[in-house]
Write a protein that holds these residues in place. Structure first.
Motif, PDB file in Angstrom:
ATOM      1  N   GLU A  14      26.403  37.289  35.727  1.00  0.00           N
ATOM      2  CA  GLU A  14      26.978  36.803  36.978  1.00  0.00           C
ATOM      3  C   GLU A  14      26.477  37.585  38.189  1.00  0.00           C
ATOM      4  O   GLU A  14      26.461  37.052  39.306  1.00  0.00           O
ATOM      5  CB  GLU A  14      28.510  36.852  36.934  1.00  0.00           C
ATOM      6  CG  GLU A  14      29.092  38.252  36.856  1.00  0.00           C
ATOM      7  CD  GLU A  14      30.619  38.281  36.887  1.00  0.00           C
ATOM      8  OE1 GLU A  14      31.238  37.201  36.862  1.00  0.00           O
ATOM      9  OE2 GLU A  14      31.183  39.397  36.939  1.00  0.00           O
ATOM     10  N   HIS A  41      31.568  35.120  34.907  1.00  0.00           N
ATOM     11  CA  HIS A  41      31.436  33.885  35.682  1.00  0.00           C
ATOM     12  C   HIS A  41      29.985  33.409  35.810  1.00  0.00           C
ATOM     13  O   HIS A  41      29.612  32.768  36.792  1.00  0.00           O
ATOM     14  CB  HIS A  41      32.046  34.081  37.072  1.00  0.00           C
ATOM     15  CG  HIS A  41      33.515  34.360  37.049  1.00  0.00           C
ATOM     16  ND1 HIS A  41      34.027  35.642  37.115  1.00  0.00           N
ATOM     17  CD2 HIS A  41      34.579  33.530  36.943  1.00  0.00           C
ATOM     18  CE1 HIS A  41      35.339  35.591  37.066  1.00  0.00           C
ATOM     19  NE2 HIS A  41      35.710  34.315  36.950  1.00  0.00           N
ATOM     20  N   THR A  42      29.174  33.728  34.815  1.00  0.00           N
ATOM     21  CA  THR A  42      27.768  33.318  34.858  1.00  0.00           C
ATOM     22  C   THR A  42      27.618  31.829  35.116  1.00  0.00           C
ATOM     23  O   THR A  42      26.825  31.413  35.970  1.00  0.00           O
ATOM     24  CB  THR A  42      27.062  33.680  33.530  1.00  0.00           C
ATOM     25  OG1 THR A  42      27.031  35.105  33.397  1.00  0.00           O
ATOM     26  CG2 THR A  42      25.646  33.146  33.493  1.00  0.00           C
ATOM     27  N   VAL A  45      28.614  30.783  38.757  1.00  0.00           N
ATOM     28  CA  VAL A  45      27.662  31.296  39.747  1.00  0.00           C
ATOM     29  C   VAL A  45      26.355  30.505  39.684  1.00  0.00           C
ATOM     30  O   VAL A  45      25.778  30.142  40.717  1.00  0.00           O
ATOM     31  CB  VAL A  45      27.393  32.809  39.511  1.00  0.00           C
ATOM     32  CG1 VAL A  45      26.281  33.307  40.427  1.00  0.00           C
ATOM     33  CG2 VAL A  45      28.667  33.617  39.743  1.00  0.00           C
TER      34      VAL A  45
END
Length: 229
Positions: A14, A41-42, A45
């Motif tokens: 992320e 939160h890869t 994003v």
């Protein structure tokens, strides 16, 4: 004009994935980030940065790459060239233009971005990475008369050619499997020198003893498997 698709396997990237996506040249048709069971939160994003996000819950670099190829086939995207790029921002995405040039202008099948020493940021590769690369390339030269100098993950290949290779490795052996199968299938190949910098975050391979050993075993297994066929 050639249709170019970029595949980016990503596990907990992320902090870097949006930077990678932002610096990919505009001549790319689609950027596909394979979210490899990230716990951060890869995915969000990457999607916000403009990439297509595909989920692969089975961990492993090879699993992520295979999922990306499956997505391309299922959705009939039919690119001319596939580019593989890491999501950790250690490569310079703008150098994609250099990577694909031999394919477009010289009809080469397969190109590796070689992380030559004088273009590396100090500390960007660990001693074990340097040794592992040297050993793998030495063995490929010894057994197959190969001219590879690196197992660099920043690479490009004609889409139809990678389909013919029938890739299968699910983890860290993916890169060397591709190189060995390229030799077996007599693909034309070359290397292009690329810059390399310290990654953002901790490497899942060279950042741990377990990862380093496992990657080394996988790479050597593929080489010896092919050498005794």
């Amino acid at each position: 004009m050639e249709k170019i698709v970029v595949l980016i396997p990503a596990f907990n990237e992320e902090g870097s994935i949006d930077k990678v996506i932002a610096e990919i040249p505009d001549n790319v048709s689609e950027i596909i980030v394979i979210n490899n069971n990230s716990t951060d939160h890869t995915a969000q994003v990457a999607q916000k940065a403009g990439a297509t996000v595909v989920d692969q819950v089975k961990k492993g670099y090879g699993n992520a790459c295979l999922k990306g190829l499956e997505y391309i086939a299922t959705n009939k995207i039919n690119p001319d060239i596939i580019v593989f790029l890491d999501g950790d921002y250690s490569d310079y995405p703008e150098e994609l233009t250099k990577i694909i040039k031999p394919i477009i202008h010289d009809n080469i099948d397969f190109v590796i971005g070689s992380r030559v020493k004088h273009l590396q940021e100090k500390g960007s590769m660990t001693p074990q990475q340097h040794f592992g690369n040297w050993l793998a390339c030495f063995l490929m030269k010894l057994f197959f008369n190969a001219k590879f100098t690196d197992l660099g993950p920043f690479r490009a290949i004609k889409y139809q050619k990678i389909l013919n290779l029938k890739m299968q490795d699910q983890t860290y052996g993916w890169t060397v499997e591709m190189q060995l199968k390229a030799l077996k299938h007599k693909l034309s190949y070359t290397e292009v020198p690329v810059k390399y910098k310290k990654r953002i975050g901790v490497s899942k391979v060279s950042g741990t003893i377990k990862g380093t050993i496992f990657a080394g075993v996988k790479i050597l297994t593929w080489i010896f498997k092919y050498s005794f066929k």
